[in-house]
Write a protein that holds these residues in place. Structure first.
Motif, short mmCIF file in Angstrom:
data_model
loop_
_atom_site.label_atom_id
_atom_site.label_comp_id
_atom_site.label_asym_id
_atom_site.label_seq_id
_atom_site.Cartn_x
_atom_site.Cartn_y
_atom_site.Cartn_z
N GLY A 244 0.80 -1.21 0.00
CA GLY A 244 0.00 0.00 0.00
C GLY A 244 0.84 1.26 0.00
N ASN B 126 0.61 3.17 -4.83
CA ASN B 126 -0.52 2.73 -5.64
C ASN B 126 -0.58 3.48 -6.97
N GLY C 222 -7.81 2.18 -2.24
CA GLY C 222 -7.20 2.43 -3.54
C GLY C 222 -8.09 3.13 -4.55
N THR D 249 -6.68 5.26 -7.71
CA THR D 249 -7.00 4.88 -9.08
C THR D 249 -7.50 6.08 -9.87
N THR E 48 -11.40 -0.96 -9.29
CA THR E 48 -10.66 -1.18 -8.05
C THR E 48 -11.59 -1.47 -6.88
N ALA F 219 -6.19 -2.88 -2.70
CA ALA F 219 -5.80 -1.92 -3.75
C ALA F 219 -5.28 -2.67 -4.97
#
Length: 293
Positions: free
Chosen positions: A26, A31, A235, A239, A277, A283
């Protein structure tokens, strides 16, 4: 030219009532780097990880997603304990270190510089970000503060730091929760106006299931959230940021010249990626192949 991402990488320890804890890679900037790599972008990631098992796991995970990692592993890797509620939202507790080795950066220019989250506020690495911004030759700089009040200090300390950074970027993405913490006395519309007044050419505010607002000085749109069965929201915002960077990387028009239709296209594409996601556990950001399915 490659995209440069700067920020923390850590291990998420995800805790859900009635289930064993699970461990996952993470960190919001990690990410973002991972998501860009999965979409096929050439991405470098300046970060700080340990030389322990968790650090090796993080490095392998990022490299599998085609990320070129710039780090000098040592000590213990940072961790974040994420406690999931029944609606899938997460609360975090952190054990952190942020001290990246900027000497690993070469002299080549990048097409975009993205930084964010805890790394923008946490010493001593925050000073590295300041120096890189001083020397930035990138045509586009983006910032996602991903506010974590328990880490970045009091509102009185964090707001001036946030605003100083926001004045130096072209693209600012944040959540409505971030905006409410930063500017609790302002309406949503006034928050966006305040953020634009700081200097970014494009502001994007994500609002969970209520979609996202994208705004420039001359245009403002609301893009609806894509309909999807939510597994968890870990996440999702990262994203959305990945999608913006990916699309703007190919955008030839100046940000200030983006039309209402172009802003809506950016927002709808980002919402569609984020929906992939949140439909997955953890994530697990989209790959390029997911966009053709």
């Amino acid at each position: 030219m490659s995209i440069l991402v700067i920020g923390e990488a850590l291990i998420d320890i995800v805790s859900t009532n009635g289930a064993p804890d699970r461990y996952a890679p993470g960190g919001a900037p990690a990410n973002v780097a991972l998501g860009l790599g999965r979409l096929g972008d050439d991405v470098e990631f300046l970060t700080d990880v340990g030389d322990d098992f968790h650090g090796g796991f993080l490095l392998a995970h990022l490299r599998e997603s085609q990320v070129d990692i710039l780090t000098s592993p040592r000590g213990a890797t940072s961790t974040a304990l994420a406690r999931l509620s029944e609606d899938g939202s997460a609360e975090y507790e952190f054990q952190l270190r942020w001290d990246p080795d900027s000497s690993l950066l070469g002299s080549s220019a990048h097409s975009i510089l993205h930084f964010g989250s805890i790394a923008a506020f946490l010493s001593p690495g925050s000073a590295v970000i300041d120096r890189l911004l001083d020397d930035a030759a990138e045509p586009l700089v983006s910032f996602d503060p991903n506010i974590r009040p328990s880490i970045i200090g009091s509102h009185e300390e964090a707001l001036p730091r946030f605003e100083a950074l926001a004045r130096r970027v072209d693209v600012l993405k944040l959540s409505d929760v971030d905006a409410d913490w930063l500017y609790p006395d302002l309406s949503e519309d006034a928050q966006i106006t305040r953020l634009l007044d700081l200097g970014p050419s494009l502001v994007a505010m994500t609002r969970g299931g209520d979609g996202a607002i994208l705004a420039t000085a001359s245009a403002r749109v609301t893009a609806a959230a894509a309909q999807v069965d939510v597994t968890d929201t870990i996440g999702a915002g990262d994203t959305f940021m990945v999608s913006l960077i990916h699309d703007l990387h190919a955008q030839e028009a100046a940000l200030s010249d983006l039309s209402t239709a172009e802003l809506m296209n950016l927002g709808e594409h980002a919402a569609a990626l984020a929906a992939i996601t949140v439909s997955r556990e953890g994530a697990d950001l989209p790959w390029a192949a997911d966009l053709t399915n």
